[in-house]
Design a protein around this motif. Structure first.
Motif, PDB file in Angstrom:
ATOM      1  N   TRP A   9       0.819  -1.196   0.050  1.00  0.00           N
ATOM      2  CA  TRP A   9      -0.146  -0.176   0.020  1.00  0.00           C
ATOM      3  C   TRP A   9       0.960   1.176   0.140  1.00  0.00           C
ATOM      4  O   TRP A   9       0.198   2.418   0.231  1.00  0.00           O
ATOM      5  CB  TRP A   9      -0.975  -0.074   1.255  1.00  0.00           C
ATOM      6  CG  TRP A   9      -1.747  -0.979   1.161  1.00  0.00           C
ATOM      7  CD1 TRP A   9      -1.826  -2.234   2.321  1.00  0.00           C
ATOM      8  CD2 TRP A   9      -2.804  -1.331   0.475  1.00  0.00           C
ATOM      9  NE1 TRP A   9      -2.555  -3.102   1.912  1.00  0.00           N
ATOM     10  CE2 TRP A   9      -3.247  -2.960   0.573  1.00  0.00           C
ATOM     11  CE3 TRP A   9      -3.318  -1.101  -0.688  1.00  0.00           C
ATOM     12  CZ2 TRP A   9      -4.335  -3.396  -0.263  1.00  0.00           C
ATOM     13  CZ3 TRP A   9      -4.324  -1.538  -1.645  1.00  0.00           C
ATOM     14  CH2 TRP A   9      -5.006  -2.583  -0.975  1.00  0.00           C
ATOM     15  N   HIS A  40      -7.195   2.039   1.686  1.00  0.00           N
ATOM     16  CA  HIS A  40      -6.066   2.391   1.044  1.00  0.00           C
ATOM     17  C   HIS A  40      -6.135   3.332  -0.105  1.00  0.00           C
ATOM     18  O   HIS A  40      -5.525   4.301  -0.534  1.00  0.00           O
ATOM     19  CB  HIS A  40      -5.163   1.334   0.919  1.00  0.00           C
ATOM     20  CG  HIS A  40      -4.843   0.362   2.285  1.00  0.00           C
ATOM     21  ND1 HIS A  40      -5.602  -0.638   2.567  1.00  0.00           N
ATOM     22  CD2 HIS A  40      -3.979   0.945   3.090  1.00  0.00           C
ATOM     23  CE1 HIS A  40      -5.092  -0.891   3.541  1.00  0.00           C
ATOM     24  NE2 HIS A  40      -4.054  -0.299   4.111  1.00  0.00           N
ATOM     25  N   ALA A  71      -8.481  -4.283  -5.053  1.00  0.00           N
ATOM     26  CA  ALA A  71      -8.194  -3.083  -4.493  1.00  0.00           C
ATOM     27  C   ALA A  71      -6.870  -2.475  -5.057  1.00  0.00           C
ATOM     28  O   ALA A  71      -6.401  -1.411  -5.397  1.00  0.00           O
ATOM     29  CB  ALA A  71      -8.161  -2.968  -3.077  1.00  0.00           C
ATOM     30  N   ASP A 113     -13.973   4.890  -2.966  1.00  0.00           N
ATOM     31  CA  ASP A 113     -13.855   3.603  -3.221  1.00  0.00           C
ATOM     32  C   ASP A 113     -14.263   2.775  -1.847  1.00  0.00           C
ATOM     33  O   ASP A 113     -13.972   3.337  -0.848  1.00  0.00           O
ATOM     34  CB  ASP A 113     -12.074   3.352  -3.433  1.00  0.00           C
ATOM     35  CG  ASP A 113     -11.782   1.956  -4.173  1.00  0.00           C
ATOM     36  OD1 ASP A 113     -11.840   1.851  -5.213  1.00  0.00           O
ATOM     37  OD2 ASP A 113     -11.521   0.995  -3.452  1.00  0.00           O
ATOM     38  N   ASP A 136     -12.150   0.829  -0.608  1.00  0.00           N
ATOM     39  CA  ASP A 136     -11.080   0.315  -0.024  1.00  0.00           C
ATOM     40  C   ASP A 136     -10.411   1.283   0.687  1.00  0.00           C
ATOM     41  O   ASP A 136     -10.219   2.421   0.110  1.00  0.00           O
ATOM     42  CB  ASP A 136     -10.032  -0.489  -0.687  1.00  0.00           C
ATOM     43  CG  ASP A 136      -8.777  -0.973   0.037  1.00  0.00           C
ATOM     44  OD1 ASP A 136      -8.859  -2.338   0.551  1.00  0.00           O
ATOM     45  OD2 ASP A 136      -7.843  -0.324   0.079  1.00  0.00           O
TER      46      ASP A 136
END
Length: 753
Positions: free
Chosen positions: A241, A532, A501, A528, A530
């Motif tokens: 990430w 991250h 993701a 989104d 997600d």
């Protein structure tokens, strides 16, 4: 010896060994320094103990390579290896090389080696780009390329120079290293403690860049160079990430808490250091080696403890059993290991002949690292061979994890060896040896070596959501190199609709790399599923704020994220708001703060964004009375809230703007908060002003008389008295000198004195 100098000298002697002690004794090398023999490559795996469920394979060894310290796979699976044959005292001979390894028969073992570049002094880093290689060889970062296709570099161009140029002599274990690809389509590197002031030879208009205590990254297309937070030694890694990690000899895993640019906006506030230790078992944690202790190491520790030799006495006087040579921190991002290993950290201890593993878990807005439950007293990988020297790692095209073993009899820094030991030790022993191991799970099925250099741009787009990080990152790099705008629609579709993701994240950054990212793309990513992806979208939103003014749609979306369920999203938002010029900005910053007041990092993010708006923030936070642990509460302030108000007051004083200071004075007019009063005075002092200069209405007059009473009250709380004394220190000697001198007596608590 009772002077301060005397006490300091005693402390130094305890740490370094007594510098006034006798010379270390001469030793009988044959008797006291027996040498352990090298283990041949065919027997090397037999010396290695690895976690159940995994296997170690020899991917390459001498004579194909010697003294490897860094590696990089190109897009076609060839492995380029940096050989530091001139380690540790033969720099002037320029023995360093870059070799290219190939697996010609596809059996997973490299069988062909050719010299790509040579005549290098202490090379320590390399990265494949645009058919060539960036190579770090202090003081230079050089670009090599094979123009005529004969496998050997024809082009040799120095891009940056100046690494280590502020040092009288170079520390061989503090050279720039570890070039890696980032989500941002930039190449990142570790400057290491040698530092340097770099001259950009490829971007002529750029001024010299001071990288002392700072790392760097650069755009490989324009070669513009940028600083980023540093402080590590050898090793640098991103997790999936984009969080960045580093390591140093006795600080085995650290992470960075924010981008450097955020610390440079509010010059009236000093951010806490960005690089933090994250292991729950401490920086120089226990390690469990299988190899015997080297006799020279045992003797040196004995000498240091007795004072016969200088140097740090580590581990309570033990010769080993703790991190002293931590190196090469790398996050596993492959797809071959079982579930639960993704984003695990692996760190070598070159002195302990082992590879250590850490689970990395979220912790507030940061992370923490801990040993797995079944590795509490054993390492993920360890060798009984004292020559095994794991110094770097890589995620491979096959999803496996690769380990560089420099393979040296002695890897110790020559400066740390007493001459009576050093003259009996061969620091070049093994410089023609070296191994690269592949770590794979049991029943590993090897896939064919990819040939991404021949892949179409459309096929590369599909790889942005591949489960193996090497595929994602290599596809990103190749797409960035090609700048093929025809794939933008496909990349955008992936950023919106990929089931992965990570695929959506890489696609969003790829749009940016292709100069095709739009505000609409960011708005989509800000919602989104997600966290991250949302976090990175907040960061990228900064590109769509001309003169700090986001559109109404973007501002509305950003405002809403102050209530995001992810603290990491809110943390990034607090930083990004510092780029915004909007009447409601400070109120949204306050909402971010109230989400996580106890966190020093959330408070720091908010404060970094307050180059403007300190008075408004002070007015909001000093009156906030929501209940709950860690909040500003109705009957007073939590400790974290108190610290935040004091920081605000200090910034207000340092900025010395009447409108900002007025909010603090209004608060002080109705309270007896010595901490805030002290902080305001301290800030004003930094600005060359004083409380007397700004308090025209006498709002703070009563504070000083009250402070004098509390300072002299032997029954008052000691901390309250200390705050009162600090406040009196802001007055003149004529006003408070006599009262303060009366407190310098042995009957008073030490803190008061």
């Amino acid at each position: 010896m009772t002077t301060k100098f005397g006490l300091a000298l005693v402390a130094v002697c305890l740490f370094l060994g007594n510098p006034l002690s006798a010379t270390p004794p001469e030793i009988d090398a044959a008797k006291e320094l027996p040498r352990f023999p090298a283990v041949e490559p065919k027997d090397a795996v037999k010396t290695i103990q690895i976690k159940k469920g995994f296997q170690v394979e020899v991917a390459a060894s001498e004579p194909l390579i010697g003294s490897p310290v860094a590696m990089c796979f190109d897009e076609n699976g060839r492995l380029f290896v940096c050989e530091m044959i001139d380690y540790s005292e033969r720099r002037d001979e320029h023995l360093g090389k870059i070799v290219m390894l190939e697996d010609t028969d596809g059996d997973g073992k490299f069988d062909k080696s050719s010299i790509f570049a040579d005549n290098l002094a202490w090379p320590t880093a390399l990265f494949c780009y645009d058919g060539g290689l960036y190579v770090g060889s202090t003081p230079d970062l050089i670009y090599f390329k094979d123009i005529d296709g004969d496998g050997k570099a024809d082009l040799r161009k120095v891009i940056y120079t100046g690494f280590g140029n502020t040092k009288d002599r170079l520390n061989v274990q503090a050279l720039m290293n570890t070039l890696i690809w980032g989500l941002d389509n930039r190449i990142h590197g570790a400057t290491a403690p040698n530092g340097g002031v770099l001259t950009n030879l490829a971007f002529k208009t750029q001024k010299p860049l001071d990288l002392r205590t700072r790392d760097f990254y650069f755009d490989p297309r324009s070669h513009e160079l940028f600083p980023e937070n540093g402080g590590g030694q050898h090793g640098l890694s991103f997790d999936t990430w984009g969080r960045r990690y580093a390591t140093s000899n006795s600080r085995h895993i650290m992470s960075y808490m924010y981008d450097a640019k955020y610390a440079e906006r509010n010059l009236s506030y000093a951010m806490p250091g960005a690089l933090v230790d994250i292991p729950v078992d401490g920086p120089a944690a226990e390690v469990y080696r299988l190899s015997p202790e080297e006799p020279w190491r045992v003797i040196r520790t004995k000498w240091r403890v007795s004072g016969a030799a200088s140097g740090p006495i580590e581990g309570g006087g033990r010769a080993s059993g703790y991190f002293t040579g931590a190196t090469g921190v790398t996050i596993y991002k492959g797809d071959a290991f079982p579930e639960g290993f993704l984003n695990n950290a692996f760190i070598g201890d070159a002195g302990g002949n082992l590879v250590h593993r850490k689970l990395v878990k979220p912790n507030d807005v940061g992370v923490t690292a801990m040993r797995p439950d079944d590795e509490q007293k054993v390492e993920f990988l360890a060798s009984s061979d004292t020559w095994f020297r794991p110094v770097q790692f890589a995620n491979g095209p096959d999803g496996a994890f690769y380990v560089i073993d420099m393979y040296r009899e002695v890897i110790e820094h020559p400066w740390s060896l007493p001459e009576q030991l050093k003259k009996h030790i061969d620091l070049n022993s093994g410089n023609n040896r070296g191994r690269i191991y592949r770590v794979v799970p049991d029943n590993f099925k090897r896939r064919a070596t990819p040939q991404l250099g021949k892949a179409s741009s459309a096929d590369l787009v599909k790889l942005l959501e591949h489960a193996n990080s090497w595929h994602r990152e290599t596809a990103s790099r190749l797409l960035f190199e090609r700048q093929d705008k025809s794939v933008v629609p496909a990349v955008r579709d992936l950023s919106e609709h990929s089931k992965s993701a990570l695929g959506r994240l890489h696609a969003m950054w790829m749009l940016d790399g292709l100069s095709a990212l739009t505000e609409k793309d960011v708005l989509t990513a800000l919602v989104d599923a997600d966290a991250h992806v949302r976090e990175h979208a907040v960061k990228l939103s900064e590109k769509f704020m001309p003169a700090g003014k986001p559109s109404e749609a973007l501002w509305s979306r950003l405002q809403s994220l102050s209530n995001d369920p992810s603290l990491e999203v809110v943390y990034q938002l607090a930083f990004t708001l510092g780029e915004v010029k909007n009447a409601e900005r400070t109120k949204v910053l306050a909402q971010c703060l109230f989400r996580d007041v106890p966190s020093q990092w959330m408070r720091a993010a908010v404060l970094s964004s307050l180059s403007e708006g300190v008075g408004e923030m002070f007015a909001i936070t000093s009156k906030h009375k929501a209940g709950g642990e860690g909040w500003f509460v109705a009957n007073g302030l939590s400790q974290s809230g108190k610290e935040f108000l004091e920081d605000l007051a200090r910034i207000a004083g340092a900025q010395n703007r009447p409108s900002e200071i007025a909010a603090v004075l209004e608060y002080l007019d109705k309270s007896t908060d010595f901490g805030v009063m002290n902080a305001l005075g301290d800030g004003l002092k930094r600005a060359g002003s004083s409380l007397g200069n700004v308090d025209k209405n006498g709002s703070t007059k009563n504070f000083f008389s009250k402070a004098a009473e509390i300072a002299a009250d032997t029954k008052a709380d000691a901390d309250a008295r200390v705050n009162a004394i600090q406040l009196l220190g802001l007055t003149t000697f004529e006003t408070s000198g006599a009262a303060l001198l009366n407190l310098l007596n042995l009957k008073e608590p030490q803190s008061v004195q």
